[in-house]
Design a protein around this motif. Structure first.
Motif: not given
Length: 131
Positions: A19-24, A36-44
Motif C-alpha cells: 500500500v505505501p508504494e501504491l500511495l506514492e 487535485a485528488s483524494a485517495t481512500w480505501g480499505h487498508l486491511s
C-alpha cells in the motif's frame, strides 16, 4: 462516467502489503499532472480508491491517464487494477480489464456468463454487450 466540477473518477486498486508504494504512485501520478485528488480505501486488504477531483474536461483526460498509470503500478506490485464493482458500467474500467487481463480472459468471462444466464437477463449489456 467521468464528471466535472469536483465530481470524482473512481477506480479500485489492490496492492495488499504494498500500500505505501501504491500511495506514492497515486500522489506522483496526480501531482505530475497538476490534478487535485483524494485517495481512500480499505487498508486491511490493501484496496485503494484513487480519485481525480476534476474541474475541467482536460483534467478528466489527464485524470484518466493518471488512473491508467496507477492501475499499471498496482499490477506490477502484485495487485489487481480492478478489484471491486463497477467494471462493466465504466468504459475506462472496461479498457483496464482488456489491458490487464486480455481478450482471452474476457472471452472466458463471457462463456461463464452465458452458461449461468443463457437468455442474458441478468445485468443486460453490462460489460458483455448483447451484440
Amino acid at each position: 462516467t467521468a464528471r466535472l466540477n469536483g465530481i470524482t473518477l473512481e477506480f479500485d486498486e489492490a496492492a495488499f502489503v504494498r500500500v505505501p508504494e501504491l500511495l506514492e504512485t497515486c500522489a506522483g501520478a496526480f501531482e505530475s499532472r497538476g490534478l487535485a485528488s483524494a485517495t481512500w480505501g480499505h487498508l486491511s486488504d490493501g484496496n485503494l480508491h484513487p480519485n481525480v477531483l476534476a474541474r475541467t474536461a482536460q483534467e478528466v483526460e489527464r485524470g484518466e491517464d493518471a488512473l491508467i498509470e496507477i492501475a499499471a503500478r498496482a499490477a506490477e506490485l502484485g495487485g489487481s487494477p480492478l478489484s471491486e464493482h463497477g467494471v462493466g458500467r465504466h468504459p475506462l474500467k472496461q479498457e483496464m480489464l482488456r489491458r490487464f487481463l486480455g481478450d482471452d480472459a474476457i472471452a472466458c468471462m463471457r462463456r461463464v456468463k452465458h452458461a449461468l444466464d443463457p437468455p442474458g437477463r441478468l445485468a443486460p449489456g453490462v460489460l458483455f454487450r448483447l451484440t
